[in-house]
Write an enzyme that holds these catalytic residues in place. Structure first.
Site, mmCIF file in Angstrom:
data_model
loop_
_atom_site.group_PDB
_atom_site.id
_atom_site.type_symbol
_atom_site.label_atom_id
_atom_site.label_comp_id
_atom_site.label_asym_id
_atom_site.label_seq_id
_atom_site.Cartn_x
_atom_site.Cartn_y
_atom_site.Cartn_z
ATOM 1 N N GLY A 163 0.944 -1.198 -0.139
ATOM 2 C CA GLY A 163 -0.286 0.315 0.247
ATOM 3 C C GLY A 163 0.978 1.012 0.461
ATOM 4 N N ALA A 216 2.422 2.850 2.830
ATOM 5 C CA ALA A 216 3.489 2.781 3.451
ATOM 6 C C ALA A 216 4.274 1.581 2.420
ATOM 7 C CB ALA A 216 2.840 2.609 4.577
ATOM 8 N N SER A 249 -16.778 9.927 1.273
ATOM 9 C CA SER A 249 -15.536 10.875 1.841
ATOM 10 C C SER A 249 -16.223 12.298 2.721
ATOM 11 C CB SER A 249 -14.861 11.432 0.490
ATOM 12 O OG SER A 249 -13.781 12.864 1.396
ATOM 13 N N ARG A 251 -13.869 13.438 13.675
ATOM 14 C CA ARG A 251 -15.039 12.809 13.195
ATOM 15 C C ARG A 251 -15.633 11.544 14.178
ATOM 16 N NH1 ARG A 251 -10.777 9.286 8.317
ATOM 17 N NH2 ARG A 251 -11.392 10.888 7.260
ATOM 18 N N HIS A 279 -14.052 2.510 10.321
ATOM 19 C CA HIS A 279 -13.327 2.689 9.465
ATOM 20 C C HIS A 279 -11.253 2.285 9.390
ATOM 21 C CE1 HIS A 279 -11.857 5.304 5.183
ATOM 22 N NE2 HIS A 279 -11.083 6.254 7.121
#
Lengths: 644, 249
Positions: A42, A44, A284, A337, A408
């Site tokens: 991914g 990273a 999003s 969030r 998430h």
């Protein structure tokens, strides 16, 4: 025992520069004598593998996907933060640092977070140089948008597909090194265990997903860039394949696992529609820039909505409760969030939910469309609106979207020091797989930033320091430890295939997910957590006596792959509960019902819990040992987070 | 809904494979196509039969992993990925035929799973700007007209799923390859290696065994991300101008 973060001394703004200077270097001719394993491709993993190969190290990159480009970083939508201050709106490295520390509810390490903010500016430069097509203004310069938890516009984006474009950028850099022969790529190869020799990570054991072959790979260092563990909840916005296996096996080989209970529940997801549901889809957070979140003011109106007697558009302005704008006038719909999620749950618990299941709130673009025209909203969010329509069958330009929080991201992960090294020397964790930068709550557009910061700009320096102290002698997998670990992996495979029980792997995964969501999700209580612990233990026992895994090892066997992952989730789940039980306070995404302010906000206990809870594995079915890393705040004042 | 599924089953790449028919019941319209497949696999597992293997991951239409050829169309009746296809696109009593991508350069590994590593090798041949980490100019020192950036982004949206190849009667990978060639040809960052990139990526595409393009446009019609045929035209221009003045004779 107290953990040493190895954070350099000195003023915050000089720590990283000094540390880089004090780090030992590997001379260019010697770099080719070192082998490095990178697990995961991914943001990273791909950025680390590419950057290390460019420096001259020999890299082996592993992914269980068919291609490195499939990693779940690809799904990040909204953007990536950077303290460029291109908008002249008062941003700075210190402000990004401050927002991240505060957003994380003061449970992150200052030195790491400051470094993250510092290198954020270089990430944007790097990605643009690679040809990442970020959004631009008409003058040709880069555009920005704002995101939750910040009062400046510092988020760079590529339509609603920022993660895709950044990952494809890192993937292109990786592909270039594959072509140069500096990276050897192992697709469809899953890491099964890590091999530790004389206390140092010296390689991994993998399974070829197509042939089932169990293989060993040796190296001078191992980097785990394997993402988060949100799928412990079964339903999450993670991809189906996301799992904790690499991190968990490392944990069982001596790497401490930090803050496992810190999970992020994202407020803007498409609500659950039925029992068949396999995953949840995120919309999003950038939508909260223009969308307004509301529910009807009264339970009666909400009931009518749920029964389909009235439509959202028929509800008058004065009968709507824009609860985030009402409670948090200065941040409004852009509160962090955790705050947005908890408030949505609260209004739904009061009976004001707006869909059939009663677990949804509106995200309404009516006013934005009126103000900006439909065309402009379409240009900004078109792909998100399309996705919503495909999934729900409703047109969000005409009727308000319905959203509900979903798991998430996981802020917890393998404990790492300032060098991103775990408690096992030579074993590193990057990106979501580590715990380091987001404290108890991650701000939007910061995951992409962290993944790329770790891979492009941190590990190339810190790994060199370790390797410079490791003799450049050839390593191979001939050490008996490789054979031993390999045998253990094979034994576990046969064990899973031979249980021959009655229930499918998904049966156990769904059951675990329910326990975790109900008791270790958005709100947690001591009583519920204790019950969850017992339930998980019982479920794990049942799994090992009654799971059904068909087929054999020597073939593509997706049930077997899943079984390995769920077996590890069943162990991790219990540790998450232990961690949540230990943390007798509320902070960020960890909300213990017993600890809240009179207004219902998270109530921290800085005196007793301003530490990282790192857990040490002590043996199968044994209680893990808690090891603390105290958090010292020298540059910010700890306050009750207020977004009012 | 009650459905009949005709699914391609193949034990491994050496097996010849064939269709097997499965009846399925109790499917709701709100399910995604892959959730319907999950239901089937749970039932097969229950009956001790090997579940149907298919590639999938993000289930939100962006990773490009899912790859089913449904009723003669890649990703099924809508212009979307299979994971974003919902059962409301089908009717009670339908028979649905499900196959893997069919292309020489995408060999079947098992059931509906194919090997698309040929795409990775095309990118490895030149689908990048050769910059190392660090030492690059400030991002705003490379101004790019918005229209160009938008066009580049249109091309960059490709998810590498391979539907274009599956849709093409020649199994051509022109749409996939041209999307990357276009993105980088449109941007200032891609200019330096513009010629060699086009030459090398086209050469690799041919070496992988993909067919030629005959401009039928099936790829564009089936692309879940709406990648435009104009990218193929642009790649042709890039390729011809590159070979005309090539230094790699």
């Amino acid at each position: 025992m107290i953990l040493d973060s190895k954070s350099p001394a000195g003023p915050l703004a000089e720590k990283w520069t000094k540390h880089k200077f004090n780090s030992k270097l590997v001379n260019p001719a010697n770099k080719r004598k070192y082998d490095v394993i990178v697990v995961g491709t991914g943001l990273a993993g791909a950025s680390a593998a590419a950057s290390l190969a460019e420096l001259g190290y020999n890299v082996k990159a592993f992914t269980f996907h068919d291609s490195p480009r499939r990693a779940h970083s690809i799904a990040a939508q909204g953007g990536i933060n950077a303290a460029k201050n291109y908008q002249n709106d008062g941003d700075s490295v210190f402000r990004l640092f401050y927002d991240t520390i505060k957003g994380g509810d003061y449970r992150a390490r200052e030195s790491n977070v400051y470094r993250l903010a510092e290198v954020s500016v270089s990430i944007i430069d790097q990605c643009v140089a690679q040809g990442v097509p970020f959004a631009r203004e008409y003058g040709g310069l880069l555009a920005n948008r704002s995101f939750g938890g910040a009062q400046v516009s510092r988020t760079f984006y590529a339509r609603g597909q920022t993660g895709q474009q950044l990952l494809l950028g890192a993937y292109s850099a990786l592909s270039r090194q594959v072509a140069n022969g500096k990276v050897k790529l192992y697709p469809r190869t899953e890491m099964m265990d890590v091999v530790v020799i004389d206390g140092h990570a010296r390689g991994i054991v993998t399974r070829n997903v197509i042939t089932g072959e169990v293989e060993t790979h040796a190296a001078h260092a191992v980097l785990l860039c394997t993402g988060g563990y949100g799928n412990v909840f079964f339903l999450s916005t993670n991809a189906m394949g996301c799992n904790v296996t690499a991190a968990w096996r490392a944990h069982k080989r001596g790497a401490y696992f930090a803050n496992p209970c810190f999970t992020q529940i994202h407020p803007t997801c498409i609500p659950v529609s039925g029992d068949h549901q396999s995953k949840l889809t995120l919309m999003s957070e950038s939508l909260r820039n223009d969308g307004r979140v509301w529910v009807p003011k009264t339970v009666e109106t909400a009931e009518k909505l749920r029964k389909g007697q009235i439509k959202a558009a028929e509800i008058k302005e004065e009968d709507r409760d824009y609860f985030l704008e009402r409670k948090y006038p200065s941040f409004g719909n852009l509160v962090p969030r955790d705050v947005a999620s908890r408030n949505a749950k609260e209004v739904c618990d009061e009976g004001k939910g707006v869909n059939e299941t009663g677990e949804a709130v509106f995200l309404d673009f009516r006013d934005a469309i009126k103000r900006d025209t439909e065309a402009l909203i379409k240009a900004k969010y078109g792909n998100l609106f399309d996705m919503y329509q495909q999934i729900t069958g409703e047109n969000p330009y005409q009727t308000p979207m319905m959203i509900y929080p979903a798991v998430h991201y996981t802020m917890g992960g393998l404990w790492v020091d300032y060098n991103l090294m775990t408690t096992v020397p030579g074993l590193y964790a990057l990106g979501e797989a580590n715990f380091s930068d987001h404290g108890a709550n991650r701000l939007g557009a910061s995951a992409l930033m962290q993944g790329l910061a770790d891979g492009y700009f941190v590990i190339p320096y810190t790994l060199g320091d370790y390797l410079a102290q490791t003799p450049p002698v050839k390593v191979d997998a001939s050490h008996p430890e490789f054979a031993k670990v390999s045998r253990e992996v094979k034994d576990r495979i046969s064990q899973l295939l031979n249980i021959d029980g009655k229930k499918s792997v998904d049966y156990f995964h769904k059951k675990l997910g329910k326990i975790m969501w109900n008791e270790c999700g958005m709100a947690r209580t001591e009583e519920g957590l204790k019950k969850a612990k017992a339930d998980i233990q019982a479920l794990r026992k049942e799994f090992w006596s009654n799971v059904k895994v068909l087929g054999q090892n020597e073939e593509l066997n997706q049930s077997l792959e899943k079984a390995h992952r769920v077996a590890d989730f069943l162990e991790l789940g219990e540790l998450m509960v232990d961690d949540a039980l230990n943390r007798n306070e509320s902070c960020g995404g960890h909300f213990r019902v017993e600890y809240q302010t009179p207004e219902g906000e998270a109530l921290r206990d800085d005196e007793n819990f301003a530490y990282v809870a790192a857990w040490k594995y002590t043996g199968d079915n044994k209680e893990e040992e808690l090891v603390k890393e105290p958090l010292a705040f020298e540059n910010v004042k700890l306050t009750q987070r207020s977004y009012k | 809904m009650k459905l009949t599924l005709k699914i391609w089953r193949q034990k491994n790449s050496a097996d010849t494979g064939g269709f097997v028919t499965y009846p399925i019941d109790g499917i709701s319209k709100d399910m995604s196509f892959l959730e319907m497949m999950d239901v089937l696999n749970e039932e097969l597992t229950e009956k001790n039969q090997d579940p149907v293997h298919f590639d999938h991951d993000c289930r939100e239409g962006i990773c490009g992993t899912c790859s089913l050829y449904i009723d003669g169309k890649p990703h099924g009746p809508l212009q979307t990925t299979t994971c974003q296809l919902h059962m409301r696109s089908f009717s009670d009593g339908d028979t649905i035929t499900i196959e893997p991508w069919r292309a020489k350069a995408f060999p079947v590994l098992k059931d509906l799973v194919v090997d698309r590593s040929s795409f990775d090798r095309i990118i490895q041949a030149g689908g990048y700007v050769s910059v190392n980490t660090g030492g690059v100019p400030d991002a705003n020192e490379i101004p790019i007209p918005k229209t160009m950036a938008d066009l580049a982004m249109d091309a960059a949206q490709c998810i590498g799923c391979g539907a274009c190849v599956a849709a093409c009667k020649n199994a051509s990978a022109m749409l996939f390859t041209s999307a990357k060639v276009s993105q980088l040809a449109l941007l200032p960052q891609g200019q330096i290696e513009r010629k060699t990139r086009a030459e090398k990526m086209v050469a690799q595409m041919d070496a992988e065994g993909f067919g030629a393009c005959t401009n039928t446009g099936a790829c564009e019609a089936e692309c879940p991300k709406g990648i435009s045929l104009t990218n193929i035209a642009r790649m042709n221009r890039e390729y011809f101008s590159a070979v005309m003045s090539s230094e790699n004779m």
